[in-house]
Design an enzyme around this catalytic site. Structure first.
Site, PDB file in Angstrom:
ATOM      1  N   GLU A   1      -4.321  -4.088  -6.592  1.00  0.00           N
ATOM      2  CA  GLU A   1      -4.470  -2.499  -7.001  1.00  0.00           C
ATOM      3  C   GLU A   1      -5.147  -1.532  -6.191  1.00  0.00           C
ATOM      4  OE1 GLU A   1      -5.073  -2.260 -11.431  1.00  0.00           O
ATOM      5  OE2 GLU A   1      -4.549  -4.233 -11.493  1.00  0.00           O
ATOM      6  N   GLY A   2      -4.868  -1.771  -4.748  1.00  0.00           N
ATOM      7  CA  GLY A   2      -5.152  -0.984  -3.575  1.00  0.00           C
ATOM      8  C   GLY A   2      -6.289  -1.744  -3.042  1.00  0.00           C
TER       9      GLY A   2
ATOM     10  N   SER B   1      -9.442  -2.401  -0.113  1.00  0.00           N
ATOM     11  CA  SER B   1     -10.516  -1.834  -0.042  1.00  0.00           C
ATOM     12  C   SER B   1     -10.332  -0.437   1.081  1.00  0.00           C
ATOM     13  CB  SER B   1     -11.515  -2.648   0.826  1.00  0.00           C
ATOM     14  OG  SER B   1     -12.175  -3.329  -0.202  1.00  0.00           O
TER      15      SER B   1
ATOM     16  N   SER C   1       0.909  -1.311   0.080  1.00  0.00           N
ATOM     17  CA  SER C   1       0.181   0.044   0.061  1.00  0.00           C
ATOM     18  C   SER C   1       0.938   1.221   0.047  1.00  0.00           C
ATOM     19  CB  SER C   1      -0.832  -0.041   1.099  1.00  0.00           C
ATOM     20  OG  SER C   1      -1.543  -1.182   1.388  1.00  0.00           O
TER      21      SER C   1
ATOM     22  N   ARG D   1     -33.068 -26.675  -7.297  1.00  0.00           N
ATOM     23  CA  ARG D   1     -33.073 -27.470  -5.968  1.00  0.00           C
ATOM     24  C   ARG D   1     -34.246 -27.329  -5.400  1.00  0.00           C
ATOM     25  NH1 ARG D   1     -30.054 -31.149  -3.480  1.00  0.00           N
ATOM     26  NH2 ARG D   1     -30.088 -30.644  -1.222  1.00  0.00           N
TER      27      ARG D   1
END
Ligand SMILES: Cc1cc2nc3c(=O)[nH]c(=O)nc-3n(C[C@H](O)[C@H](O)[C@H](O)COP(=O)(O)OP(=O)(O)OC[C@H]3O[C@@H](n4cnc5c(N)ncnc54)[C@H](O)[C@@H]3O)c2cc1C
Length: 385
Positions: free
Chosen positions: A365-366, A368, A134, A270
């Site tokens: 890619e970063g 949350s 990060s 189901r």
């Protein structure tokens, strides 16, 4: 120009053709690729034939010359069939070709952009190190100028497509004390002296994406392979991730949509207590929430792509799209598994793979947390609206 929520005829054509291609070519191999963990070179070649490897690169540089919304649509369709193939494409398109298009010299475009956009070569992105992800400005890989070359020393981890890549976009610093101002971006060929690979990573999901450590031991890189100027690297990395986040948001859309479709089909089929489980309101509400969230994520992602095509700062919108799409994807995958009951936990069922594949979209890619950091920073300085 106003933001138009309808797809153009061209967008619809791209969606329909990539969907048909993904159904016919990519989906049938997805479970096998997941099991064997072998980098899907065949998928790559077929995607190159479909012009999916340099989608936003102009045709004169070997690409398809399409817009960001087309790109998002294509990554969603491919990832719906196989999330591993989706991320491999996303890295080459967003993280390799786009910075090269924006910052590359004419010679760099000729040598590297054209073959990578055409899909003759595979690109990888090397920012993360064992000590920093990060906090990218803290990277330690060193670049020392020696005459007409730079010598690069350091290790890059988790490099997607690293096992198969021909060229790495490597970030290194000329002086760690300069922090982000010392960072430079280099085009590093796999065959350059001093470039090696560590052991492949075994992962929970997107198992065949070729994640590997890239080891640079005085790697010799011609000075002409510096992308932009010395010190431009951090700016290039951050601008590149803006585009990359649209790719990962689109990958999340594809995985989330696949989860919803599996859940709908299973719940119709189901039986429990003498009726299809789809007749229970508890199941219907799950499906309704999944469908709504995926649609909302798609609108955020297309808006980010549309804005990015028009230039200017889009970090707020790409981060919102990536944050929401990845978390919506994870919720959809979790609920799809729940709707499958015990069977959702068994390898033979597609939702088990989707659940594993979904998780990474909230991390790479970063994370949350980093997306929330970006969003908060942007709205606090008044960039919203
Ligand atoms: C499968 C896979 C593929 C990848 N592909 C690539 C690739 O191709 N190229 C590449 O360069 N990298 C790649 N990465 C690396 C990925 O981008 C990083 O793992 C990610 O950015 C997080 O960095 P980190 O793992 O070092 O975590 P850290 O940065 O150490 O974070 C650890 C935790 O702390 C949190 N955190 C950190 N800082 C803050 C803060 N300021 N505020 C709040 N929380 C914070 C994070 O959100 C996270 O929860 C890949 C990773 C994986 C797992």
């Amino acid at each position: 120009m106003a933001f138009d929520l309808t797809l153009s005829r061209d967008h619809e054509l791209i969606r329909d053709s990539v969907r048909a291609f993904a159904e016919e070519v990519i989906r049938p191999r997805a479970a096998e690729i997941d099991r064997t963990r072998e980098f899907p070179v065949d998928n790559w070649r077929r995607c190159a034939e479909m012009n999916l490897t340099g989608m936003m690169v102009p045709e004169e540089h070997g690409g398809a010359g399409l817009d960001g919304v087309s790109y998002s649509i294509a990554i969603e369709e491919i990832s719906r069939a196989c999330a591993t193939t989706g991320v491999i494409l996303s890295v080459n398109n967003s993280l390799f070709c786009m910075p090269l298009l924006r910052y590359g010299s004419d010679a760099q475009k000729k040598t590297y952009l054209v073959p990578h956009a055409r899909g003759e070569k595979i690109g990888a992105y090397c920012l993360t190190e064992a000590g920093c992800g990060s906090d990218a400005a803290a990277l330690q890989t060193r670049a020392v100028r020696k005459g007409d070359r730079y010598l690069l020393t350091g290790n890059k981890v988790f490099v997607t497509s690293g096992e198969a890549a021909h060229t790495f976009l490597v970030y290194a610093t000329i002086d760690p004390a300069l922090k982000h101002k010392g960072i430079c971006a280099f085009l590093v060929e796999r065959g350059f002296p001093g470039v090696g690979l560590g052991k492949p990573e075994r992962k929970m999901g997107i198992t065949a994406s070729g994640s590997v450590e890239v080891v640079l031991q005085g790697a010799e890189v011609p000075a002409a392979n510096l992308l932009g100027a010395e010190g431009d690297g951090f700016k290039i990395a951050m601008a590149t991730l803006d585009g990359g986040r649209i790719g990962i948001a689109s990958q999340a859309l594809g995985i989330g949509r696949a989860a919803l479709e599996e859940a709908i089909a299973y719940s119709r089929d189901r039986q429990a207590f003498g009726q299809p489980i789809a007749s229970f309101q508890a199941i219907q509400w799950k499906l309704a929430d999944m469908a709504t969230e995926i649609d909302a994520a798609r609108l955020l992602t297309w808006r980010a792509a549309w804005l990015k095509d028009r230039g200017g700062r889009v970090s707020l919108y790409t981060s919102m799209a990536k944050l929401y799409a990845s978390e919506a994807c994870m919720r959809a995958a979790k609920e799809a598994m729940q709707i499958h009951g015990g069977y959702g936990y068994i390898n033979d069922y597609t939702v088990e793979r989707l659940f594993r594949d979904a998780r990474i979209t909230e991390i790479y890619e970063g994370t949350s947390e980093i997306q929330r950091l970006v969003i908060a920073k942007e709205i606090l300085k008044g960039a919203e609206g």
